[in-house]
Structure formats: structure tokens, C-alpha cells
Write a protein that holds these residues in place. Structure first.
Motif, PDB file in Angstrom:
ATOM      1  N   PHE A   1      11.748   1.945  22.551  1.00  0.00           N
ATOM      2  CA  PHE A   1      11.376   1.228  21.335  1.00  0.00           C
ATOM      3  C   PHE A   1      10.251   1.951  20.594  1.00  0.00           C
ATOM      4  CE2 PHE A   1       8.273  -1.928  19.658  1.00  0.00           C
ATOM      5  CZ  PHE A   1       8.968  -2.289  18.511  1.00  0.00           C
ATOM      6  N   VAL A   2       9.227   2.373  21.332  1.00  0.00           N
ATOM      7  CA  VAL A   2       8.084   3.054  20.731  1.00  0.00           C
ATOM      8  C   VAL A   2       8.531   4.335  20.028  1.00  0.00           C
ATOM      9  CG1 VAL A   2       6.000   4.373  21.282  1.00  0.00           C
ATOM     10  CG2 VAL A   2       6.308   2.082  22.216  1.00  0.00           C
ATOM     11  N   ASN A   3       9.377   5.108  20.668  1.00  0.00           N
ATOM     12  CA  ASN A   3       9.810   6.372  20.065  1.00  0.00           C
ATOM     13  C   ASN A   3      10.693   6.153  18.841  1.00  0.00           C
ATOM     14  OD1 ASN A   3       9.078   9.083  21.516  1.00  0.00           O
ATOM     15  ND2 ASN A   3       9.255   7.536  23.126  1.00  0.00           N
ATOM     16  N   ALA A   4      11.460   5.082  18.835  1.00  0.00           N
ATOM     17  CA  ALA A   4      12.269   4.780  17.652  1.00  0.00           C
ATOM     18  C   ALA A   4      11.374   4.493  16.447  1.00  0.00           C
ATOM     19  CB  ALA A   4      13.179   3.584  17.941  1.00  0.00           C
ATOM     20  N   VAL A   5      10.289   3.750  16.680  1.00  0.00           N
ATOM     21  CA  VAL A   5       9.340   3.467  15.595  1.00  0.00           C
ATOM     22  C   VAL A   5       8.658   4.755  15.137  1.00  0.00           C
ATOM     23  CG1 VAL A   5       7.220   2.253  14.980  1.00  0.00           C
ATOM     24  CG2 VAL A   5       8.960   1.103  16.357  1.00  0.00           C
ATOM     25  N   LEU A   6       8.255   5.604  16.077  1.00  0.00           N
ATOM     26  CA  LEU A   6       7.590   6.864  15.731  1.00  0.00           C
ATOM     27  C   LEU A   6       8.498   7.770  14.919  1.00  0.00           C
ATOM     28  CD1 LEU A   6       5.733   7.688  19.077  1.00  0.00           C
ATOM     29  CD2 LEU A   6       4.751   6.775  16.959  1.00  0.00           C
ATOM     30  N   LEU A   7       9.764   7.760  15.233  1.00  0.00           N
ATOM     31  CA  LEU A   7      10.731   8.571  14.487  1.00  0.00           C
ATOM     32  C   LEU A   7      10.749   8.159  13.014  1.00  0.00           C
ATOM     33  CD1 LEU A   7      14.374   9.325  15.712  1.00  0.00           C
ATOM     34  CD2 LEU A   7      13.845   8.890  13.323  1.00  0.00           C
ATOM     35  N   VAL A   8      10.875   6.872  12.769  1.00  0.00           N
ATOM     36  CA  VAL A   8      10.968   6.365  11.389  1.00  0.00           C
ATOM     37  C   VAL A   8       9.680   6.640  10.615  1.00  0.00           C
ATOM     38  CG1 VAL A   8      11.238   4.301   9.973  1.00  0.00           C
ATOM     39  CG2 VAL A   8      12.677   4.615  11.999  1.00  0.00           C
ATOM     40  N   LEU A   9       8.550   6.323  11.216  1.00  0.00           N
ATOM     41  CA  LEU A   9       7.276   6.489  10.510  1.00  0.00           C
ATOM     42  C   LEU A   9       6.961   7.951  10.223  1.00  0.00           C
ATOM     43  CD1 LEU A   9       5.028   3.877  12.387  1.00  0.00           C
ATOM     44  CD2 LEU A   9       6.201   3.620  10.199  1.00  0.00           C
ATOM     45  N   SER A  10       7.362   8.839  11.112  1.00  0.00           N
ATOM     46  CA  SER A  10       7.124  10.267  10.895  1.00  0.00           C
ATOM     47  C   SER A  10       7.901  10.779   9.691  1.00  0.00           C
ATOM     48  CB  SER A  10       7.510  11.061  12.151  1.00  0.00           C
ATOM     49  OG  SER A  10       6.678  10.721  13.239  1.00  0.00           O
ATOM     50  N   VAL A  11       9.123  10.337   9.551  1.00  0.00           N
ATOM     51  CA  VAL A  11       9.934  10.744   8.400  1.00  0.00           C
ATOM     52  C   VAL A  11       9.295  10.239   7.109  1.00  0.00           C
ATOM     53  CG1 VAL A  11      12.154  10.441   7.252  1.00  0.00           C
ATOM     54  CG2 VAL A  11      12.083  10.916   9.707  1.00  0.00           C
ATOM     55  N   VAL A  12       8.817   9.007   7.114  1.00  0.00           N
ATOM     56  CA  VAL A  12       8.186   8.431   5.921  1.00  0.00           C
ATOM     57  C   VAL A  12       6.982   9.265   5.488  1.00  0.00           C
ATOM     58  CG1 VAL A  12       6.901   6.421   5.050  1.00  0.00           C
ATOM     59  CG2 VAL A  12       8.999   6.089   6.390  1.00  0.00           C
ATOM     60  N   PHE A  13       6.223   9.810   6.449  1.00  0.00           N
ATOM     61  CA  PHE A  13       4.999  10.552   6.141  1.00  0.00           C
ATOM     62  C   PHE A  13       5.260  11.734   5.207  1.00  0.00           C
ATOM     63  CE2 PHE A  13       1.300  13.197   6.719  1.00  0.00           C
ATOM     64  CZ  PHE A  13       0.265  12.310   6.996  1.00  0.00           C
ATOM     65  N   PHE A  14       6.421  12.358   5.326  1.00  0.00           N
ATOM     66  CA  PHE A  14       6.722  13.543   4.516  1.00  0.00           C
ATOM     67  C   PHE A  14       6.698  13.234   3.025  1.00  0.00           C
ATOM     68  CE2 PHE A  14       9.630  16.369   2.269  1.00  0.00           C
ATOM     69  CZ  PHE A  14       9.204  17.622   2.694  1.00  0.00           C
ATOM     70  N   PHE A  15       7.094  12.028   2.657  1.00  0.00           N
ATOM     71  CA  PHE A  15       7.288  11.688   1.245  1.00  0.00           C
ATOM     72  C   PHE A  15       6.045  11.072   0.583  1.00  0.00           C
ATOM     73  CE2 PHE A  15      11.431  11.560   3.346  1.00  0.00           C
ATOM     74  CZ  PHE A  15      12.140  12.433   2.543  1.00  0.00           C
ATOM     75  N   VAL A  16       4.948  11.007   1.318  1.00  0.00           N
ATOM     76  CA  VAL A  16       3.722  10.433   0.752  1.00  0.00           C
ATOM     77  C   VAL A  16       3.047  11.461  -0.151  1.00  0.00           C
ATOM     78  CG1 VAL A  16       1.487   9.406   1.259  1.00  0.00           C
ATOM     79  CG2 VAL A  16       3.430   8.976   2.776  1.00  0.00           C
ATOM     80  N   PRO A  17       2.739  11.123  -1.407  1.00  0.00           N
ATOM     81  CA  PRO A  17       2.124  12.088  -2.326  1.00  0.00           C
ATOM     82  C   PRO A  17       0.626  12.241  -2.096  1.00  0.00           C
ATOM     83  CG  PRO A  17       2.403   9.989  -3.427  1.00  0.00           C
ATOM     84  CD  PRO A  17       3.028   9.828  -2.059  1.00  0.00           C
ATOM     85  N   CYS A  18       0.072  13.353  -2.549  1.00  0.00           N
ATOM     86  CA  CYS A  18      -1.378  13.594  -2.462  1.00  0.00           C
ATOM     87  C   CYS A  18      -2.069  12.989  -3.681  1.00  0.00           C
ATOM     88  CB  CYS A  18      -1.664  15.094  -2.355  1.00  0.00           C
ATOM     89  SG  CYS A  18      -1.260  15.783  -0.756  1.00  0.00           S
ATOM     90  N   THR A  19      -2.164  11.684  -3.695  1.00  0.00           N
ATOM     91  CA  THR A  19      -2.831  10.917  -4.744  1.00  0.00           C
ATOM     92  C   THR A  19      -3.789   9.948  -4.058  1.00  0.00           C
ATOM     93  OG1 THR A  19      -1.149   9.182  -4.705  1.00  0.00           O
ATOM     94  CG2 THR A  19      -0.765  11.056  -6.199  1.00  0.00           C
ATOM     95  N   PRO A  20      -4.704   9.326  -4.789  1.00  0.00           N
ATOM     96  CA  PRO A  20      -5.592   8.342  -4.153  1.00  0.00           C
ATOM     97  C   PRO A  20      -4.830   7.260  -3.389  1.00  0.00           C
ATOM     98  CG  PRO A  20      -6.439   8.907  -6.311  1.00  0.00           C
ATOM     99  CD  PRO A  20      -5.116   9.611  -6.195  1.00  0.00           C
ATOM    100  N   ALA A  21      -3.755   6.747  -3.978  1.00  0.00           N
ATOM    101  CA  ALA A  21      -2.936   5.751  -3.274  1.00  0.00           C
ATOM    102  C   ALA A  21      -2.225   6.382  -2.087  1.00  0.00           C
ATOM    103  CB  ALA A  21      -1.918   5.135  -4.239  1.00  0.00           C
ATOM    104  N   GLY A  22      -1.800   7.640  -2.264  1.00  0.00           N
ATOM    105  CA  GLY A  22      -1.128   8.354  -1.182  1.00  0.00           C
ATOM    106  C   GLY A  22      -2.037   8.588   0.002  1.00  0.00           C
ATOM    107  N   PHE A  23      -3.310   8.880  -0.257  1.00  0.00           N
ATOM    108  CA  PHE A  23      -4.256   9.093   0.841  1.00  0.00           C
ATOM    109  C   PHE A  23      -4.414   7.829   1.681  1.00  0.00           C
ATOM    110  CE2 PHE A  23      -6.391  12.343  -2.133  1.00  0.00           C
ATOM    111  CZ  PHE A  23      -5.511  13.336  -1.720  1.00  0.00           C
TER     112      PHE A  23
END
Length: 464
Positions: A306-328
Motif C-alpha cells: 500500500f505504501v509503495n503504491a502511494v509513493l508511486l502516484v505522488l512521485s509522478v505528480v511531483f514532476f508536473f509541479v511548476p517553479c512558482t510560489p504556489a508550486g514551491f
């Protein structure tokens, strides 16, 4: 046997508070130190990190065999905390020493000091880990011990990572060799004291005796299917953490920036690598606290998947976060949640190693606790080696610039290097988490099986 005292659990926690404090700095900052402070090329630094861990593949099982056959008034594993602690701190200081020598001599110094450090780390951490197998015979209480261990470990890691950059700045600057050397002197002294506390507050309650040859121990280990699968799972877990952690210093320097401020209720604060990693360590502590109730409810195997399934999803999401104040802020929130889940994983793995040790004792009639826990240390180091080397080699392969003179005149990092940095924080760890799920799917030691093993072992063990 009676329940162990709270003071013993606290004392046991101090041991990993010490070793993890060193380990996190090695894992997260040593690649950056070698390439940007010490002055090694990325390729040489990557080869160095990998080769030193090959030695660990030999030294860890050797140490496991030695401590399995040690007998003193303090037990089999505990005395090594006292004997090795001074050398542990001294070697840590030498590792962060930068001599003013020619390149070839400095590279040799780096090899010698790194191999010394990893040898001493083995000499104290393998016996420390193996103690878990002889402090209690209760599988659930082993998870509690593991949780105390990891809670203290993440607490120490938080302090070390959060204070590392301020410490180096206090002693000469983050980008100076003096700053790194004196910062490590402070850390090393604290680690020595913590190992002595661990020695004084703990006790070995189970008396196990290895009555078979070293060859038989190795033969039974290689025939141990749960051990093989847990080695693979632990390797993935450590690889996940190391790839992300070793990339953070580069990620902040070249993608986030070194002078980025965030605002919280009108107060501005610096968003830097140590803060990002330190908040992660505090979040790990929350995960450790959640480990026991979740594992008791779901079982250790299901919790791991279960833990690794959550880590998989959240790691993918991290790639798409922009370098903006909200992104930080989004990056920081993701770091918190990811770290909570990796915090659940850490005590879980050590508790599962204790279960594998019990399985081996019943099935093969051999008390090889030290050998089995040495393999845990080996997986940790291999994960760190592969992860650290991969980060350095990938950056080199995609054109990352480490030459300070080029950066000083405005040479920018190529887009390819920046993209691979983003992948090192996202897609690559996600693939590792997916692999961990596949491996643990085949792990056979369910809760029911472990309960049966413990019942049988109580009939043959000599318990205080």
C-alpha cells in the motif's frame, strides 16, 4: 518473556539516531561534496561511491558472522556499540576532510577515507541492527522497537539536515571545505555520545547460540526465499530514498535557486535544501508513529504494498509541479506526504528482517541473526551506492556543469540536465516503487505464518 521496559526502547532508538544522522548526510550531501567541494569529476565520484559499496557486500556478512559468534557479559551484539563508537566518529570527520593535494592524491584519499568509514559503519550498525532479534521474542513488539528506532533516527536526521547548511556557514561557508569539515566535527561528537547512551540503556534478553558452521549459515541463507524477497524490497526502498535525497542539493541549486523565499502569514523564510530535507525527516517521524497501528491492522506485507503504491502516484505528480510560489508550496506538501509514507516503511522493513531471522532459526536450526541483519545493512548500502552513483552518472551523461569557473561567468546548465534532475525527483523513484510492489507480492511471511513460527520457537529458546 515479560514486556521490555520503555527505557530500553528509548535507548535502542538512540543507536539509530546516531548512525542515521551520519547516513543521511552521506546519502544526501556526499555526492554534492565530492563534485562541488572536494573537486572530483562526476564520473570519478560515481565510481567511488559504487566501488566502496562493493567492499560492503563482503564486510557486512563478515561482520554478521563475527558478531553471531561473539559471547561477552554484555551479550553478542551490544558490546560493539561501545567498542566501535570512537572510530565511527573519527572516520566521519576524516571523510569530510579536503587535503590540498594533486587530483590523483585527493582521489586516493577519498577512496581510503570512504572505505574506512563504510567499514566502521558496518562494524557498529550490523550488530546494532541484529540486537532487534534478541531484545524480544514478540513479533509485534519488534515492530514497536523498530518504530522507536526509526522515530529517533528521523529525529536525528532532521536536526543534522536542518542544521547542516547553517553549521557549514558558521564555520566558513556552505561552499568551503572548512565549513564542511567543522560541521562534521560537531555531528561526529554528537553521534559518539548517542551510541554510548544506546549501549548503557539496552539489554539482550534472548540467548541464541550458533551451533553450525559458517558454511552452513551461508547455505541456509541462500536457501531462504523470504530473505531473498526482502532483500529486493529493502534495496528498492533504499534506492527510492537515495535517488530523491541525493538529487535535492542539485535540484535546489539549479532548478529552485539558492535565494528563494517563501511567505507564511506575512513572514518570509528561505526555501533551501536543508529545510526541504529536514521537514521530510519530521514527516518521516509521523509515518513511524503510524506504522504500528497500520501494520497491526493490515499486516506487514499489505502495508508495504500500500505504501509503495502511494509513493508511486505522488512521485509522478511531483514532476508536473511548476517553479512558482504556489508550486514551491506544492513541492513542500508533496515532500511532507511522501516522507510520511517512507516513514511508515522504514520500521516495517527492520521488523520484517526480524521475522525472517525467526523463520531461519526455526527452518534451518541456525541462530544467524547477525548474518541476516548484515544483509539488511548490505541492502541499505547497495541502495545508497546504486542511487548515489546513478544520480552522478545521469547528471554527467546529460551535460551537468560542475566547473565553478564556468558557472561564475554565467554558463547555464543545459536543459537536458535540468530535465533529468526533475526525473530524479519523480519518474525514476516512481519506477522503483512499482518494482518494490512486484517483489513483495511474492513474500510468504504473512501475519498468520509469523504467529505459528513464534509459537514453535518459544518451545526451543532459552528466554530470560
Amino acid at each position: 518473556m515479560a514486556k521490555t521496559k520503555l527505557i530500553e526502547k528509548i535507548g535502542y532508538g538512540f543507536g539509530d539516531m546516531s548512525s542515521s544522522t551520519f547516513w543521511k548526510i552521506f546519502s544526501y550531501y556526499l555526492p554534492f561534496f565530492y563534485s562541488n567541494i572536494f573537486g572530483l569529476s562526476l564520473i570519478d565520484a560515481g565510481v567511488l561511491v559504487l566501488i566502496t559499496r562493493i567492499w560492503d557486500a563482503v564486510s557486512d556478512p563478515m561482520m554478521g558472522i563475527i558478531c553471531d559468534r561473539t559471547n561477552t557479559k554484555w551479550g553478542k551484539y551490544r558490546p560493539y556499540l561501545l567498542w566501535v563508537a570512537p572510530f565511527f566518529s573519527i572516520c566521519g570527520i576524516l571523510l569530510f576532510t579536503t587535503p590540498d593535494w594533486a587530483y590523483g592524491a585527493k582521489l586516493t584519499w577519498a577512496y581510503v577515507t570512504y572505505i574506512m568509514m563504510m567499514t566502521v559503519y558496518t562494524g557498529i550498525n550490523v550488530p546494532y541492527g541484529a540486537m532487534l532479534g534478541v531484545m524480544t521474542d514478540d513479533s509485534n513488539e519488534k515492530t514497536v522497537f523498530s518504530s522507536f528506532r526509526m522515530f529517533f533516527a528521523y529525529g536525528g536526521s532532521f536536526l543534522a539536515l536542518f542544521l547542516w547548511e547553517p553549521l557549514t556557514n558558521m564555520f566558513g561557508g556552505y561552499n568551503t571545505s572548512d565549513g564542511w569539515f567543522w560541521g562534521m566535527v560537531v555531528i561526529a561528537l554528537a553521534c559518539f555520545v548517542m551510541f554510548i547512551i544506546c549501549f548503557l540503556l539496552t539489554k539482550e534478553h534472548l540467548k541464541t547460540v550458533s551451533t553450525v558452521s559458517v558454511g552452513s549459515d551461508f547455505k541456509s541463507l541462500l536457501s531462504n526465499k523470504p530473505w531473498w524477497l526482502l532483500i529486493g524490497a529493502a534495496l528498492c526502498s533504499n534506492l527510492f530514498n537515495t535517488v530523491r535525497g541525493a538529487s535535492v542539493a542539485y535540484f535546489f541549486q539549479d532548478i529552485i535557486g539558492l535565494n528563494v523565499y517563501m511567505s507564511f502569514f506575512g513572514l518570509a523564510f528561505l526555501f533551501y535544501a536543508g529545510l526541504f530535507l529536514g521537514i521530510g525527516e519530521v514527516s518521516n517521524m509521523v509515518g513511524v508513529a503510524l506504522c504500528v497501528p497500520i501494520a497491526n491492522k493490515l499486516g506487514k506485507k499489505s502495508t508495504f504494498m500500500f505504501v509503495n503504491a502511494v509513493l508511486l502516484v505522488l512521485s509522478v505528480v511531483f514532476f508536473f509541479v511548476p517553479c512558482t510560489p504556489a508550486g514551491f508550496w506544492t513541492m513542500l506538501i508533496l515532500q511532507i506526504v511522501i516522507s510520511v509514507f517512507t516513514g511508515i516503511m522504514s520500521p516495517l522493513i527492520w521488523s520484517m528482517y526480524a521475522d525472517v531471522s525467526d523463520y531461519a532459526e526455526l527452518k534451518f536450526q541456525t541462530a544467524s541473526t547477525g548474518l541476516i541483519f548484515s544483509s539488511a545493512s548490505m541492502a541499505q548500502k547497495f541502495g545508497g551506492a546504486i542511487g548515489g552513483a546513478a544520480v552522478l552518472w545521469l547528471l554527467s551523461g546529460f551535460g551537468y556543469v560542475t566547473d565553478a569557473s564556468q558557472l561564475a561567468v554565467g554558463v547555464a546548465q543545459p536543459e537536458s540536465a535540468l530535465t533529468v534532475l526533475r526525473c530524479l525527483m519523480s519518474f525514476i523513484p516512481a519506477v522503483v516503487a512499482a518494482l518494490a510492489i512486484v517483489v513483495v507480492w511474492f513474500y510468504p511471511l504473512t501475519t498468520e505464518r509469523i504467529n505459528d513460527i513464534n509459537t514453535e520457537l518459544k518451545k526451543v529458546r532459552n528466554i530470560e
